[in-house]
Every structure is written in structure tokens, then in C-alpha cells.
Design a protein around this motif. Sequence first.
Motif, mmCIF file in Angstrom:
data_model
loop_
_atom_site.group_PDB
_atom_site.id
_atom_site.type_symbol
_atom_site.label_atom_id
_atom_site.label_comp_id
_atom_site.label_asym_id
_atom_site.label_seq_id
_atom_site.Cartn_x
_atom_site.Cartn_y
_atom_site.Cartn_z
ATOM 1 N N LEU B 67 0.822 -1.218 0.000
ATOM 2 C CA LEU B 67 0.000 0.000 0.000
ATOM 3 C C LEU B 67 0.855 1.267 0.000
ATOM 4 O O LEU B 67 0.675 2.153 -0.850
ATOM 5 N N MET B 199 -3.088 5.994 4.880
ATOM 6 C CA MET B 199 -3.417 5.362 3.589
ATOM 7 C C MET B 199 -4.841 5.645 3.114
ATOM 8 O O MET B 199 -5.047 5.952 1.939
ATOM 9 N N SER B 200 -5.797 5.571 4.027
ATOM 10 C CA SER B 200 -7.193 5.795 3.586
ATOM 11 C C SER B 200 -7.402 7.246 3.157
ATOM 12 O O SER B 200 -8.077 7.503 2.159
ATOM 13 N N ALA B 203 -5.886 7.659 -0.206
ATOM 14 C CA ALA B 203 -6.704 6.949 -1.206
ATOM 15 C C ALA B 203 -7.975 7.754 -1.506
ATOM 16 O O ALA B 203 -8.363 7.915 -2.664
ATOM 17 N N LEU B 327 -8.482 -1.332 1.364
ATOM 18 C CA LEU B 327 -7.307 -0.687 0.757
ATOM 19 C C LEU B 327 -6.680 -1.485 -0.384
ATOM 20 O O LEU B 327 -6.432 -0.938 -1.471
#
Lengths: 168, 427
Positions: B67, B199-200, B203, B327
Motif C-alpha cells: 500500500l 493510507m485511507s 486513497a 485498501l
Amino acid sequence: MFSFDHQITRTLHDEHLATISVLERLEGVFRKYGPKKTPAPDNDDITALLGDIINLVECDVKNHFTFEEGKLFPLLSAMGDMPISQILTGEHNVILPLGNLLSEMAKTARADGFSDAAWTAFRQSGVELIERMISHIQKEEMALLPMLEDIVEEDEDAELMMAYSEMR
Amino acid sequence: MMSTNFLSGANSRLLPPSIPFRFFMAAMIFYLLFWAALLYNADDITSYMMGSGPMLGTIHMATLGVLTMTVIGASLQLLSVATRRAFKAFWICRLLSWIYIPGFMLLAYGMFSGWYMGMLAGACITGTGLLIFFGLIIHNIRGVQGMAAIMQHCWAAMLSLLALVALGIMLIFDMEHGFMGDHLAVVISHFILAVFGFMSLLAMGFSYILVPMFALAPAPPEKIGRLSIACNVLAIIIMLVGVNMYLPWVTLAGAVLAMGGVGLYLLGMTGVYRARMRKRLGVPFLLIRIGWFMLFLTVLWGGAGLLNLWPDTGHSLFAVLAIIGWLLTFLTGILQRIIPFLSSMHTSGSGGIPMLASSMADERYLLVNATGHLGGLFLVALGVALDKTVIIQGGAALGLIGAGALLLYMVTVVRHMIANQPEESIG
């Protein structure tokens, strides 16, 4: 949908919608009829689609590209954004001959139906045209039209629209 | 609208392909290794809570290996186009890869084998790489006018990155020296910052550019993005307070706010999807849409946990839903779309006829990838819910096949791209 304020950007956007609609129908036919499954000559849906393809290339694509290269790209160049015009012109140079080829094949098929070899060739060119045209429209929708919205003034919009109407 | 003339002048701001693609290629290799490690450690997944060992290495193979690696490659390329500020010092981007990739390999090996010094050294080297990444991104987005919601996502994600790196190194140090009062609370904070904060948020932020572009749709209204990021940032802060001050109701309030933030994001994305000009979006968008659904499930399942409704394996299922379901599924879909798009952009304008993305590699690899990934996700989640190792192993095997297919696709595309590029643009 996209909210374009100028007449010219709305018109080009509507043509993109119409083009995508024809190309998605073509894609649907390619999914239904594989490379080794030549459609019968009396298929009314395909005959109508072939007519739409001929019309799309002869009217929309040729005029659309000529107008962009003659009227719109010079505007972008004048404000110093050459790369996007160069990319789009390069793509026109590939898409238009491909569209012409497909249009010719469609005319022949409307008259005589598809032979196995003609269907294979038509399918090959059609698949390539769909991919190139969708990617091209993507660039125009995300770059060209928003830029035109920013730089074109109201009176210039009317002039461009007039010029495009005369061309069509 | 959030992203307008995103592609304008894009060719002049494309990085040399070797920079984003080295991160994508590394991510694909670690994606394969992640499923292999999950296959190997299938019997540990439901009992693991914290501490070093193969499961810690497996989790970080997904988070840092796949990721973060993908996010680094995508951020460097996308931001230079979106903010209209090209990264000029390519050597720093290359230096980042030379530090981050080997650093992560050492860290993963240290975690997997329980080798403390390897973990600590690996974490410090990986952390240095992430600090370089932080510096590059902050330098690029500082003072950018417009795209406020997207920039706010980037800022929040980068601040989360700083905090998660510091906590990560402290957690490793604590394994040997035991100075923390509550190791588990810090583990949960590290997880929240990494999975949701860093990460979210990235994204979600990049979704506002990429999804409208690939679906040929209008961007969602700016207000939705701003409200969503405000809810999500506040939710993360409240949850961190709740976890560290042992106030479950505060954590639950944070989770409810997160549901609002995620709900707004999903509302915006649903609107984009519905208004798309291109109706057939293929396999990548199947993955993206399932990723969105899994994000929705993740926040619901997280809320259920805070209401003490989880079964014994609930925490593992939460990690599976968040990491593999949301993810990995979403980013795999984005990668399936971005790899051919970027590679075809790199063949444009080189004087020859631009290459077709479909002619670079067999697109059936993408179908195998999606089938393997989704089958893997379903079986791993089912195996965890039922606490059945053999089902988890079956899922990991399917995921491994899917990952192999995506790696093969990537290798084939890169080989074609290199073969069709002038020498000077490869660097």
C-alpha cells in the motif's frame, strides 16, 4: 453531468457523449460477435450501427478534429500551453485515418454484408478505434474543455460557436 | 468541482517512468509475497494481536510493502500533474526508493524472524525514506491554490504519516525495553494512523482526481470532499483520545463521526459513478466498487466492535476488511487502471504512433488478478470469521495466483514501454 458554461464547450461535450454512445454500442456488438462469429448480413441492428459509424466519422469526428486544430489549439498555444495541443493533434493523426478506414469498411459491409475476413478486419480496427477514441475523449474532457472554459470570453464563445456551426 | 484541467500539460510534468514504476513494480512483488506469507502463517491470523513474529511481518508486507509503496509511486506522479508543480530533483525521488525499499525489506525480515536489531534498523531506514517522502510531498503541496479538499486530504495524511512512523519505531523499541505503560493502546493508535489516517485519507483524496478521470465523469462538489475530510480528521483525533484515555464512548463517538466522513466520501463517489459518460468500465472498476463496499463494511464492523458485538476473531476480521477488503482491493483496481494509462502516456509524443494500452499486455491477466484477489478476500474473511485455517489457506492461495497475474501483467507492460521509448526518457 459536467457543467460547462460556454456554448462551445457544451457542444463539444455533447459530441463526446454521442461518440461514446456509438462506440459503446459497437463494443457491445464486438462482445456479442467474437472474432470467429461473423454477423449475418440481414441483422438490422448492425446495419443501423454501421450507418451511425459512417455518420460519426464523416460528420462528427472530421469536423470536430478540424475545428479543434484550426480554432481551438491556436488559442491554447497563444496562452503557452503547447503540450496538450501537441498530444491531441498527434492522436487526431492516428484516429482519423483509422476512423476513415472503419467507415469505408462499414460502407462495404452495409452493401454486401461481412465476409469472415472483412469481419475480422473490421473488428480489429473497431477495437483499436474504441480504445484510442475513449482515451482521447478522456484527455479532452479533463484538459481541453476545462481550459477553454477558463480562457474563452463570452463574445469569443459566440464567434467560435458560429464558426463551428458553419463548418457543420 | 474538485479537479478540472488535471491533464493539462501533463506530458511536460510526467516523471521519468522509472520513478513511479519502480515503486509499482516493488509493490507488485510485495503483493505476491504478502499472499505467500499469509498462506504460510494462516494458522496465526486469528490469534494474533501484537508483538513480533511472522504475522507482524505479513501485515507490514501489505501496509508498507504494497500500500505505501503504491501510494508513494502514485503520489509522486499524480501530485506533480495535479498541482502543476513538477518534481524537479529526480535524484531525491530515486534516493527515496534506494532507502525505502531495502529498509522495508530489512524491517520485514526483522519482524518475520523476531530479530530485534534488524527490526529497529529496518524501521529507522524505512522511517528515513518516509520522511523524505513527507518532505517531497509537503514541498509540492505547500501554498497550492485550489483543490482545497484534495490538498486537505494530503496534509492530513502526511501528518498522520509522521505520527505513525514515530509510534512504529517506539513500539519496536518497547518490545525490547518495555517502557510503555500500555503497548496495546499504542498498537491500536499506530493502526488507526496508518490504515485510516495515512493510507485511507490519501486513497480518498486521490479518488477525487482519479475516479472522475477514469470514469469520464464530473468531479463531486468540493463541499462533499471538505466535509468528509473534516469529519475524518476529527474522527481520527477523537478515536486516538478515546483509545489512549480508555474512554470507549469517546472512541465510539469518533467511529460515528468516521461513518459520517466515509459516508460523505462514498456519497460523492456514487454520484461520480452514476454520472459517468463511459458506461462499461471493466474489471478495474469492479475492484474499485467492491473496495468502496468493503470500506463501508469496515466502518460498520469497527462500530460493532466498539459496542462489544465482535466474536473472538472480530479484531482479525476488522484488519482483513480494512487492509485486504478496502485498501488492497481499491488500490489494486486503481493500479489496474493507472499502469496502462501511465505507460501509454509515456509512449505519447515520442514521434511514433502512441501505443495502445491493450496491445502492451494481455488484459486477461487483469481478470485473473481480480478473480484471485476477490476470491482470496472472500475466503480469508470467511476463514477468519469461522476460525478455519484451511479456508484461510485456500484464500491465500487464490490471492497468490491473482497477485502473480498482476505481476506478470506489470512486467509485460514495462518491457513494452521500455522497448518503445527513446533512451533519454527511461532514466
